[in-house]
Design an enzyme around this catalytic site. Structure first.
Site, mmCIF file in Angstrom:
data_model
loop_
_atom_site.group_PDB
_atom_site.id
_atom_site.type_symbol
_atom_site.label_atom_id
_atom_site.label_comp_id
_atom_site.label_asym_id
_atom_site.label_seq_id
_atom_site.Cartn_x
_atom_site.Cartn_y
_atom_site.Cartn_z
ATOM 1 N N ASP A 189 45.982 37.029 35.092
ATOM 2 C CA ASP A 189 45.084 38.278 34.496
ATOM 3 C C ASP A 189 45.558 39.706 35.662
ATOM 4 O O ASP A 189 45.500 39.286 36.766
ATOM 5 C CB ASP A 189 43.529 38.014 34.359
ATOM 6 C CG ASP A 189 43.307 36.709 32.870
ATOM 7 O OD1 ASP A 189 43.755 36.374 33.340
ATOM 8 O OD2 ASP A 189 41.685 36.961 33.645
ATOM 9 N N VAL A 190 45.130 40.807 34.662
ATOM 10 C CA VAL A 190 45.656 41.791 35.681
ATOM 11 C C VAL A 190 44.148 41.988 36.361
ATOM 12 O O VAL A 190 44.598 42.884 36.784
ATOM 13 C CB VAL A 190 45.684 42.793 34.503
ATOM 14 C CG1 VAL A 190 44.695 43.729 33.948
ATOM 15 C CG2 VAL A 190 46.469 44.021 35.555
ATOM 16 N N GLU A 281 41.705 29.970 27.760
ATOM 17 C CA GLU A 281 41.510 28.976 28.724
ATOM 18 C C GLU A 281 41.145 27.456 28.360
ATOM 19 O O GLU A 281 41.260 26.431 28.951
ATOM 20 C CB GLU A 281 40.226 29.331 29.530
ATOM 21 C CG GLU A 281 40.281 28.768 30.476
ATOM 22 C CD GLU A 281 39.116 29.358 31.546
ATOM 23 O OE1 GLU A 281 39.156 30.229 32.580
ATOM 24 O OE2 GLU A 281 37.682 29.118 31.766
ATOM 25 N N ASP A 304 36.166 34.369 43.386
ATOM 26 C CA ASP A 304 34.938 36.159 42.801
ATOM 27 C C ASP A 304 34.310 35.985 44.331
ATOM 28 O O ASP A 304 33.483 35.423 44.233
ATOM 29 C CB ASP A 304 34.515 34.649 41.834
ATOM 30 C CG ASP A 304 33.507 36.212 41.581
ATOM 31 O OD1 ASP A 304 33.644 37.360 41.654
ATOM 32 O OD2 ASP A 304 32.621 35.534 40.144
HETATM 33 C C1 5GW Z 1 39.538 43.701 26.602
HETATM 34 C C2 5GW Z 1 38.456 42.893 26.096
HETATM 35 C C3 5GW Z 1 37.389 42.418 26.131
HETATM 36 C C4 5GW Z 1 38.506 40.788 26.713
HETATM 37 C C5 5GW Z 1 39.468 41.416 27.349
HETATM 38 C C6 5GW Z 1 40.337 42.710 27.406
HETATM 39 C C7 5GW Z 1 41.661 42.720 27.422
HETATM 40 C C8 5GW Z 1 41.972 41.668 28.106
HETATM 41 C C9 5GW Z 1 42.041 44.229 27.113
HETATM 42 O O1 5GW Z 1 41.909 45.072 26.534
HETATM 43 N N1 5GW Z 1 43.718 44.300 27.688
HETATM 44 C C10 5GW Z 1 43.841 43.479 28.972
HETATM 45 O O2 5GW Z 1 45.725 43.392 29.172
HETATM 46 N N2 5GW Z 1 43.744 41.993 27.956
HETATM 47 C C11 5GW Z 1 43.982 41.191 29.731
HETATM 48 O O3 5GW Z 1 43.886 39.971 29.348
HETATM 49 C C12 5GW Z 1 44.213 41.795 31.155
HETATM 50 O O4 5GW Z 1 45.201 40.727 31.716
HETATM 51 C C13 5GW Z 1 43.229 40.657 31.139
HETATM 52 O O5 5GW Z 1 43.638 40.259 33.071
HETATM 53 C C14 5GW Z 1 43.027 39.477 30.208
HETATM 54 C C15 5GW Z 1 42.451 38.204 30.055
HETATM 55 O O6 5GW Z 1 41.309 39.196 29.805
HETATM 56 P P1 5GW Z 1 39.748 39.222 31.040
HETATM 57 O O7 5GW Z 1 40.474 39.778 31.908
HETATM 58 O O8 5GW Z 1 38.524 40.496 30.468
HETATM 59 O O9 5GW Z 1 38.991 38.062 31.030
HETATM 60 P P2 5GW Z 1 38.093 37.696 31.793
HETATM 61 O O10 5GW Z 1 37.994 35.580 31.568
HETATM 62 O O11 5GW Z 1 38.560 37.160 32.738
HETATM 63 O O12 5GW Z 1 37.220 38.292 31.534
HETATM 64 MN MN MN Z 2 39.347 38.518 33.901
#
Ligand code: 5GW
Ligand code: MN
Length: 341
Positions: A189-190, A281, A304
């Site tokens: 993840d970024v 996941e 975290d």
């Molecule tokens: C946007 C809105 C909701 C959920 C994900 C996104 C999203 C995720 C986005 O708009 N752009 C994007 O590049 N991502 C990629 O998916 C990122 O690398 C991000 O880290 C990964 C997973 O989404 P996360 O980090 O929001 O998910 P959680 O489970 O860590 O909350």
């Molecule tokens: Mn994430």
């Protein structure tokens, strides 16, 4: 995967409010299983570097899995020895990261800058940045033997699709680039930053990340997908650990198998009009239950800070960034959870 998900499931961990609190406040800590290998036992045959791991140096935590995979904790490995072993082999490690939409502006630069400080230092590294805005990728100066490829991807309507289509895009990039230029690949993840060594001690055939919110929880609280209609379904009593999709990796061959299998599950679910509880996941957890990882990373490798100081976590190597929902997500996607803070 903790906040802002719509489906709520009693056993889901990420579900009800009580289950979403950091466990130190409300739950009894589940004791960790202990490594059951006898002292001096070899984790892998041959002269593999993983035989230098000292699994008995940390009696407070689980340092191996029942199938013999080591769990990497501070104190179990000799960083110098690992670096020397992989330097001799001139290893190249790929790292995929998605930065689509606002995630590019908010998280990518910090991710890359800190990766230059801590990720596989001294080894060959290739970043694969997947983005819908190639010309906005920050120009982070890279050290010697490190390079960055930009992979254009299109933006998807639903955010669930953004995160699920990662699997397909990674598979394609493995075919086109990774298989020709790297031996190992990590996918992350970024929305995180490095703050401690994330080195070659993590390399193995297939690598899974112990989820920092679940490592002291009883397995009934693992937020596996419990819907029998989903390909990611896991019954009660099934599963080994709850793994975090924010970090996984392995040899490119193994990662290819991981992402293809997960994508297959996601696609099957789409045909059946179901979506797994935590999307990619859930499918990853199902995969690692059926195909045991050959190495597991302790929560140090994806920590975290909300969980605070824990006495078995000596170092945080990669840390979740603050979400900043107001900035990265659309108004309608604002986390219901943020109401509590
Ligand atoms: C946007 C809105 C909701 C959920 C994900 C996104 C999203 C995720 C986005 O708009 N752009 C994007 O590049 N991502 C990629 O998916 C990122 O690398 C991000 O880290 C990964 C997973 O989404 P996360 O980090 O929001 O998910 P959680 O489970 O860590 O909350
Ligand atoms: Mn994430």
């Amino acid at each position: 995967r903790v906040f802002n998900k719509r489906k709520i499931n009693f056993f889901g961990g990420g579900g009800g409010f009580l289950f979403s609190l950091p466990h130190r406040h409300i739950e009894r800590k589940a004791p960790m299983a202990k490594c059951n290998l006898s002292k001096g036992a070899r984790i892998r045959p041959g002269n593999d570097i993983d035989n230098t791991l000292d699994l008995w140096s940390r009696s407070d935590v689980q340092t191996c899995m029942p199938w013999g995979a080591p769990v990497i904790w501070e104190g179990t490995f000799d960083a110098r020895q690992y670096d020397e072993y992989y330097r001799k082999r001139n290893v190249t490690v790929g790292l995929t990261v998605f930065a689509v939409g606002k995630y590019l502006d908010v998280f990518l630069e910090t991710f890359l800058i800190t990766a230059e400080w801590y990720f596989m230092i001294g080894h060959n590294v290739i970043y694969y940045v997947f983005t819908d805005q190639p010309n906005k990728v920050p120009k982070v100066p890279l050290a010697n033997k490190r390079l960055l490829r930009i992979i254009p991807v299109s933006r998807h309507q639903r955010w669930q699709d953004v995160s699920m289509l990662r699997m397909k895009s990674i598979s394609e990039v493995i075919d086109i680039f990774v298989s020709r230029e790297a031996q190992y690949l990590f996918c992350m993840d970024v929305d995180q930053f490095f703050e401690g060594r994330f080195g070659v001690e993590t390399l193995s055939d297939s690598v899974a990340q112990m989820h920092s919110w679940f490592y002291h929880r009883f397995s009934i609280f693992y937020s596996y997908d419990r819907n029998p209609k989903s390909a990611a379904y896991m019954g009660l009593g099934e599963g080994d650990l709850y793994y975090h999709a924010a970090v996984f990796g392995g040899t490119w061959q193994k990662v290819k198998h991981i992402v293809d299998s997960c994508y297959q599950g996601i696609w099957t679910d789409k045909q059946n009009n179901v979506e797994a509880l935590w999307h990619d996941e859930s499918h990853l957890n199902k995969y690692f239950w059926l195909h045991k990882p050959s190495k597991v990373l302790s929560p140090e490798y994806c920590w975290d800070d909300v969980l605070g100081t824990q006495k078995d976590i000596f170092i945080s190597r990669l840390s979740w960034a603050k979400k900043q929902y107001e900035v990265v997500r659309e108004k309608t996607e604002k986390s219901w959870f943020s109401f509590f803070f």
